[in-house]
Design a protein around this motif. Sequence first.
Motif, short mmCIF file in Angstrom:
data_model
loop_
_atom_site.label_atom_id
_atom_site.label_comp_id
_atom_site.label_asym_id
_atom_site.label_seq_id
_atom_site.Cartn_x
_atom_site.Cartn_y
_atom_site.Cartn_z
N UNK A 111 0.50 -1.46 0.22
CA UNK A 111 -0.04 0.00 -0.15
C UNK A 111 1.13 1.24 0.34
N UNK A 112 1.83 1.78 0.67
CA UNK A 112 2.61 2.62 0.74
C UNK A 112 3.96 3.17 -0.37
N UNK A 113 3.47 1.44 -1.34
CA UNK A 113 4.59 1.51 -2.62
C UNK A 113 3.55 2.19 -3.36
N UNK A 114 2.50 1.88 -3.20
CA UNK A 114 1.05 2.43 -4.44
C UNK A 114 1.14 3.49 -3.86
N UNK A 115 1.01 4.07 -3.10
CA UNK A 115 1.13 5.13 -2.54
C UNK A 115 1.88 6.71 -2.98
N UNK A 116 3.96 5.82 -2.64
CA UNK A 116 4.49 6.55 -3.08
C UNK A 116 4.63 7.07 -4.48
#
Length: 123
Positions: A111-116
């Motif tokens: 999820x954090x990678x997608x937001x990044x």
Amino acid sequence: MVVAFRLVYLWAALLAATSGALVTASLFIAERAPNSGEFRAISLVVSAYFLGLGAVLFGVQRHVAAIAEIARRDGGEAARLLATRVKRLVAHLLAGGILLLAVLAVATYAILARIDQRFAVFG
């Protein structure tokens, strides 16, 4: 062993709640968030799922730890038999909790990678 069990389940509950909050936040953070109601609904349902999972995990660790404390503190034959069963239950739940913690850590990282990447998690 009960302390390790509580820590694993608290971390899992924290990761689940964080994932739920991040899925919803991704709708507002992302530059290319979808405007479709369908993606918003999916994001809200997934967020609710993660938040519910966090609440369940927190409740499980709290109640199992309380049962273990009662079995440890109380004297007598019934308490001795209960203590043995509670130790086995905690061992099984700890093994499953470690696996669940790993899955939640990977999900939170994704999820954090997608937001990044400046995208909403769904869409």
